[in-house]
Design a protein around this motif. Sequence first.
Motif, PDB file in Angstrom:
ATOM      1  N   VAL A  75      -2.617   7.048   2.931  1.00 49.39           N
ATOM      2  CA  VAL A  75      -2.761   7.121   1.770  1.00 49.39           C
ATOM      3  C   VAL A  75      -1.559   6.681   1.123  1.00 49.39           C
ATOM      4  O   VAL A  75      -0.420   6.817   1.554  1.00 49.39           O
ATOM      5  N   ASP A  76      -1.742   6.220  -0.175  1.00 47.75           N
ATOM      6  CA  ASP A  76      -0.513   5.807  -1.122  1.00 47.75           C
ATOM      7  C   ASP A  76       0.107   6.977  -1.284  1.00 47.75           C
ATOM      8  O   ASP A  76      -0.322   7.933  -2.393  1.00 47.75           O
ATOM      9  N   TRP A  77       1.504   7.193  -0.871  1.00 45.63           N
ATOM     10  CA  TRP A  77       2.207   8.334  -1.181  1.00 45.63           C
ATOM     11  C   TRP A  77       3.048   8.162  -2.421  1.00 45.63           C
ATOM     12  O   TRP A  77       2.642   9.047  -3.467  1.00 45.63           O
ATOM     13  N   ILE A  78       3.450   7.036  -2.824  1.00 43.77           N
ATOM     14  CA  ILE A  78       4.278   6.902  -3.919  1.00 43.77           C
ATOM     15  C   ILE A  78       4.174   5.260  -4.238  1.00 43.77           C
ATOM     16  O   ILE A  78       4.275   4.520  -3.289  1.00 43.77           O
ATOM     17  N   PHE A 100       4.830   3.094  -0.990  1.00 45.82           N
ATOM     18  CA  PHE A 100       5.232   4.027   0.221  1.00 45.82           C
ATOM     19  C   PHE A 100       3.953   4.494   0.336  1.00 45.82           C
ATOM     20  O   PHE A 100       3.486   5.385  -0.223  1.00 45.82           O
TER      21      PHE A 100
END
Lengths: 737, 110, 508
Positions: free
Chosen positions: A64-67, A74
């Motif tokens: 999953v896209d974290w940031i 990231f």
Amino acid sequence: MVVTLIGIILLCPLAAFAIFALFGLAKRSFPRQDLLSTAAMLVALVCSFILLREVVPDPEPHTVDWISIGKITFSMGFYLDSVTVIMLIVVTLVSSLVHIFSIGYMHGDPRYPRFFAYLSLFSFSMLFLVVSDNLLGIYIGWELVGLCSYLLIGFWFEKDSAANACKKAFLTTRVGDIGMFIGMMMLFAKFKTLSLYDGSENGIFTLVEGLSGTGDMIWLSIAGVLIFCGAVGKSAQVPLHTWLPDAMEGPTPVSALIHAATMVAAGVYLTARMFPILTPGSSLVIAYVGGITALVAATIAIVRFDIKRVLAYSTVSQLGYMMLAIGAGSYVAGLFHLTTHAFFKALLFLGSGSVIHAFHAMHAHHNDEHTNGEEHEHDDHSLVHEHGSEIPPDQDMRNMGGLRRKMPLTFITMLIATLSISGVPFIFSGFWSKDAILGGVLGRAMEWNSVHHYLLFGMALCAAGITAFYMFRLIFMTFFGEPRNQEMHDMAHESLWVMVVPLLVLAILSLPVVNKLWFNKDYIIRPDQPHVHAPQHAYVSPDTKTGDVDFGIVFFGISEAEAAEDEGGQDIGHADDAHHAAHELAHNIAMVLSIIVAGLGILLSWLFYHRRRFSAESVATKFSPVYNLFWNKYYFDEFYDGVLVALTVWKSRLFAKFDLSVVDGIVNGVATIVRQIFAAFIGFFDNRVVDGIVNRVAEVTWAAGGRIRRIQTGAIQTYLFVVLGGIVLIILIFRAL
Amino acid sequence: MSLQHYLVISAILFSLGIFAVLTRKNAISILMGIELILNSCNLNFVAFSRFVTPSENIVGSEVFRLDGQIIAIFGIVLAAAEAAVFLAIILAIYREFGSIRPDKVDTLKG
Amino acid sequence: MLLSLMIFVPLLGMIVVLLLPRESEELIKRVALVFTLIPLVLAVYLYITYNQPDLEHLWKQNVPWIETFNIQYHVGIDGLSAILILLTALLGPICVLASWRNIEKGIKAYMALFLLLETGMLGFFAALDLFLFFVFFEMTLLPMYFLIGVWGGPRREYAAIKFFLYTLFGSVLMLVAIIAVYLNSGAPGDRTFDIPTLITLAGTAGHALADPVFQRWIFAGFFIGFAVKVPIFPFHTWLPDAHVEAPTAISVILAGVLLKMGTYGLVRINMDMLPEGMAYFTNGVGFVGNSLALLGFINIVYGSFCALAQTDFKKLVAYSSIGHMGFVILGLAAGNEVGVTGAILQMFNHGVISAMLFLLVGVLYDRAHHREINGFGGLGNRMPIYTGITTLAFMASLGLPGLSGFIGEAFSLLGAYERFQVLTILSTIGIVVGAAYFLWTLQRVFLGTLNPKYEDLPEINRREILTLVPLGILTIVLGIWPHFAIEMFSESVVELTTKIMGTLQASL
């Protein structure tokens, strides 16, 4: 499916910890934290075994896209390949067994629930580290296991030695982590991602293939070595190994789980994960660090008397082996040794815990502390701490002896582990994994015709012999001979079933047949190393020189026959008789040599410590410089405390003093100058000139007032008279106009 | 009787009043002097009103305006009030100083 | 409208508090709490609605104020100011709660000044007119002076005067810069203080404000003004003194919000309005081109080493603040997306974490009446919950991944590494030293055997836990999912960094 299972694996232990923390805030504790944590671990264990079947070749990471900031993203995610699953099983299995063991071992401790909560948090962190698909996630898990290690080493924080040890562990590993972080920064600056595998966009391992040229190779070597620095810290490699023996201040189950089986192996895991970015240069650095560690730690272990310290140095030494294996390109051998070592070393530690527990000393010692409290100098806390602290009597092998009759199950299980770690052939797992490493190193040495690798092979072989020697020294001193301390011996007894069962399970796991469950040839696939090529002068066939040869998986070490079969199987596709032959030859030579040195080690140990043919003391006196070097652990601690720590503290004092006297001094100085000189001048001017004028005016007014007030007679008729006069005057003036 | 006669009388009264105010040693006498001055003014008001203010012709008959007279009545009323206040002050002064001679009361001397 | 309401509600609260009789202390505290909770509620609403275009009008206001000089009352928010307003509004009620028991005299004046301070801080972050910006900047100064000078420790007068003079020194330079910008903003009559207009003008080629040399000087003027506030070495020595003397809640505000005013100013004015000046000081060429990153590096290493040597708990935390603000400077100096994001996160997270740390120091001080680290020992056994929360705060502060402190530090460094390799690598020393002083403190205060003097030390009470729990939760949540914070300002950051990097490339 995979994500769900991994989710369960991670969330179970985390939930166990969260429940503890929430209850803690309300000043309570969950009634059966021990069962809760253990159950959580068992669920995770079952899920890990289910995952064993879910592994596919070349898996996609689940992310999953974290940031995400602008173009840069990231992601956080899971990556499940065979290595992940093996690590999952090792961690959950050892962790479950340690949980069960601790129910007996930690019974009666005032902070009993907290111990299990910490174990749960540790398990979560370690599992998170293992399943992460990117460097940032690995780093997060990496630091969290460091925290848990800190908390658990300092579990009995009333002891100053424990308080010092936990701090030392955290700080030492942090030094390594900084290296790792710098390595991450280098990779990120170049590739703009920290993902290792290809997801929605290319990961580091794909991007790294695009590098070429000397500059890039030097850069990549530096980055690889820096990332490896993290592993040096965490896996206690020379020169950052000093924290691990001190970490034995923690409860013994912790030593078994964290400081033998799992967390310290995380460094090896990381190095193995980063295998594709290694270059010949960084590989050689890794191999040398591993080789030196294996040898140095083994020599220190010979002279220890504290049963846990012997095991600690043995752990350091074995971790060095694994690093050596990965540095020498024997990826599978390294991971195989990691697995086997996890089981037999956990067994050794739990066995030693059983012995310590048997002496009742744990309780006695612990209660003692709670009732009396040691003599304690409060101002004695300093960043520099003492070493060579007294060995607790319940851990001193000089107090033991003859325990095999008192504790038969502990004795047998520990003996199996010792045979395994010493490399006694064929029926013990340690033999196969160690042999795989030795064969791998020698194979590369012969194939590349490399002096370095011959040297490394020599170091590893020496270390193997020494390992056999000191491990049997431990067994002989503890379980054979006559009891040296009758009083303690009489108290000793076999441990509770909750403690013995884990020992038995681990003993079974130290037999190779069980490891076959996952270490078959299809299971682990050695990743490509795009930038590792045989050197020009190497003894290889022409097409190896072009560089796209994968050396393949060489050893699985399940059995000789299988190993041979594996080689045949793996090398299909880049069949190359020369290097095939080299490896087969190397494998055979290594096996013979390793059996010989192990036998020699055991024999010597038997002669010294069982038959008493030679006296260890007299040898020690004869070679006293060497003995002192070993006894003082090569003076690493002295160097660090005397030089590095002292320097840091000195520097901090200097800075603080500078801040107080120079920077603040300047500020105050300016203030003083302004006040004293400038203000004094202004004050003078103000007093004499400005105020002078004011005062003169006031004086004149005063004097005038004094005269004029005479007019004010207070007699009303005078006033009226003056008024009348005034009116007359005004009339006269107006008339005159 | 012309306006001048009234004014002369008024001037004499005024002068006597001033003289009394300035020279008497008794506060009551001073009060009486003040009254003389006030009444001289009243006399002037009435005189001027009678001789100087023009008459108005309202509905065919000559009517005199009485502004001065009214102000004189106000003046008398004021004088009465003033006398009352003055006497009250005199009483207070007597209690404080034991005398009503103004030259004894010189607390305001600078 | 709502924004102005939020800014001036505490001021209203101040008036209400002043009207209450001095004796009804409980009532005063409750009123103050209510009037700090209202901005918090509004700030939460702001967090929910800040990016909904149809609700945008709620969060801005522009009315003429002093028309002679074209000064406006112009307030508005973007992601960056929103997150800092959220932080301010959150710390407001927490500080009122933290002052509940330990302000012994003059609670009425204290609360009134505190409410005035909150208006100043909220207004500062919302102001979009340079003059208004300056007014709010100064508005925080006076209450702070009295709050330290009256309710502080033994050397309170010294600390308060030092704080006041230092900040005033900085703000005078800032005022000069503001006037210079105003005078150059156009022909007489067209001059403006309006920040968005000025930003546009400064980006218009050929305009007087866009002149690189002019921008450098103005940059320096603003920078020194903000540097005192951050504080950046060598303007930092007011900070330890002010912290040590200030009462707990004021330390919290000082570290949590006031320091952020400096870095917020750097972003809002120095980076956004003066990209040419920014480029000149961060282009990596020579000493001047590295100066901003160098200052960040010095702050990190210097602050950390100084902290290591402290034996006063509060002073240690104060110096650690200096170190942590260094990461903000370093990240801003990087000027790229990752670095600036890291810096802004670090601002917010440092606000939360240092607030926790000062609250925790206060808890201990209220019980033991001293802060000498070496004078404690073994409290871990006596106060397990307090120890647990302190460990959490320490770990967050030393940058343990999984807690919010890590993301800010790591991103600042990741971003800075792309531009300033050597300085960034050297800055990582600060991380190790940071771990060293926190762990050493943890050991000296909580580990070891219990100091017999403190056998009866009471455990942290409910009210104190209540002040710490929201911050602790925020620390954990933002550590796990920093996106909650990043999504607020990522657009602004992308816009800003695009401009900075563009200017930088053009100038090289």
